[in-house]
Motif scaffolding. Structure first.
Motif, short mmCIF file in Angstrom:
data_model
loop_
_atom_site.label_atom_id
_atom_site.label_comp_id
_atom_site.label_asym_id
_atom_site.label_seq_id
_atom_site.Cartn_x
_atom_site.Cartn_y
_atom_site.Cartn_z
N CYS A 30 0.84 -1.19 0.00
CA CYS A 30 0.00 0.00 0.00
C CYS A 30 0.87 1.24 0.00
O CYS A 30 0.43 2.33 0.37
CB CYS A 30 -0.92 -0.02 1.22
SG CYS A 30 -2.35 1.08 1.09
N CYS A 40 -5.95 1.57 1.85
CA CYS A 40 -6.23 0.29 1.22
C CYS A 40 -7.32 -0.49 1.96
O CYS A 40 -7.74 -0.13 3.06
CB CYS A 40 -4.96 -0.54 1.13
SG CYS A 40 -3.71 0.19 0.04
N ARG A 349 -8.64 0.24 -3.21
CA ARG A 349 -8.15 1.31 -2.35
C ARG A 349 -8.67 2.66 -2.81
O ARG A 349 -9.14 2.82 -3.94
CB ARG A 349 -6.63 1.33 -2.37
CG ARG A 349 -6.07 1.61 -3.77
CD ARG A 349 -4.58 1.30 -3.87
NE ARG A 349 -4.32 -0.11 -3.67
CZ ARG A 349 -3.10 -0.60 -3.48
NH1 ARG A 349 -2.05 0.19 -3.46
NH2 ARG A 349 -2.94 -1.89 -3.30
#
Length: 356
Positions: A30, A40, A349
């Motif tokens: 992430c 995320c 995300r």
């Protein structure tokens, strides 16, 4: 003729009431990428609304069971508002008398959002849904306490054979919803820039949505109402336009904003009374130009964000970014202070970046 419907996967999902058939390639990390930071763990956050005078965003989840999400723009964290294990039901059987019952969180496929603010900290959130039924689902969002919560309070079903893409509300509780592809129309018609969709309306006390003649466009997508309730604005993704209509006489368009590099998706207001919209770049060199196949939709594309003066329909670019495998499918942009937040129709995300 080149087309710009990078949202074709979304159109397919809406038409079938199912989940997306394609997914963006997502790295396990992430970590920031392409000038973007991420929050995320939110599957298919296709739309965003900002809760006025707070640090909160609400994100939809356009995948089965993803649900409705609360985003803390300061802490850069997200939590579930309405999902499996976090459902609160408080049905308003008077206002939504024709709703058959609560939304099944396991089936929910929440798409376009609209928020109607209230002074007491209890706001109304509307979400188009494709899971289990084609509907606009209604939630009461309570941000008056330390821990915001959302309760499902009702729904309005779509006419048989139709699926709502986006929803917008007026101050009297009336709703507008867009339909991208009407029964008898096809995606090929949309690519050819023929009229395929329409705007529907629902008023409290009535039993169902009805069509608004004169709002037929090619791929009717995002929709928003004016603060004074006198106008509404409709996105035509395939023709790259956002069109202003009068609420009282919607048969004739009032004004049009013409975009060039991307097909706009959702549309919202900024704090300085401009419309804001975003989308994926049409002519991405690494992808061989505009998408024409499923592989073209998967291909990571850069994004563009613009604002539109609602009186003149003049377009001003405020941000753009390069393609990155970590985040693609840009469908919405929202300003929160000095930051820009981006939603996606097939990422896992949310993205955010500074506007300074």
């Amino acid at each position: 003729m080149r087309q710009t419907i990078v949202i074709a996967a979304v159109l397919t999902c809406v038409a079938t009431g199912g989940s997306l058939s394609v997914r963006a390639a997502q790295p396990a990390s992430c970590a920031p990428a392409g000038g973007l930071n991420f929050v995320c763990g939110i599957q298919n956050p296709e739309d965003l609304v900002l809760v006025p005078n707070t640090r909160w965003l609400v994100a939809s989840g356009m995948a089965p069971g993803s649900g409705l999400h609360l985003v803390d723009t300061r802490a850069k964290k997200a939590s579930n508002l309405y999902a499996v294990g976090t459902t609160i039901v408080r049905a308003d059987k008077t206002k939504y008398a024709n709703c058959p019952g609560p939304l099944d969180a396991k089936q929910a496929v929440l798409h376009g959002l609209s928020l109607r603010s209230a002074a007491n900290g209890r706001h109304t959130v509307y979400a188009t849904n494709h899971g289990g039924r084609e509907s606009v689902e209604v939630f009461e969002l309570d941000v008056s306490g330390a821990a915001p919560s959302a309760a499902w309070i009702g729904c309005v079903l779509l006419p048989m054979g139709m699926a709502a893409n986006s929803v917008a509300s007026f101050s009297d509780g009336s709703l507008l919803a867009t339909v991208l592809i009407l029964p008898g129309k096809t995606f090929a018609d949309a690519f050819a820039q023929k009229n395929t969709g329409i705007v529907l309306q629902w008023k409290p006390g009535t039993s169902a949505f009805t069509a608004i003649p004169g709002t037929e466009l090619s791929a009717n997508n995002g929709i928003e109402t004016s603060p004074d309730d006198r106008e509404f604005y409709v996105v035509s993704t395939t023709t790259k336009r956002i069109i202003a209509y009068s609420r009282d006489k919607p048969g004739v368009p009032l004004r049009t904003a013409q975009l060039k590099e991307f097909g706009p998706d959702n549309v919202r207001w900024t704090a300085d009374n401009k419309l804001i919209t975003a989308g994926m770049l049409d002519n991405e060199p690494a992808c061989g130009g505009a998408p024409k196949t499923e592989e073209g939709i998967r291909c990571p594309r850069g994004y563009v964000v613009v604002t539109i003066d609602p009186k003149t329909m003049a377009v001003t670019e405020i941000a753009r970014g390069p393609a990155t495998k970590a985040f693609t499918g840009t469908a919405i942009a929202m300003r929160a202070g000095d930051e820009l937040w981006l939603g996606s129709f097939f990422a896992d995300r949310l993205a955010y970046r500074s506007l300074k």
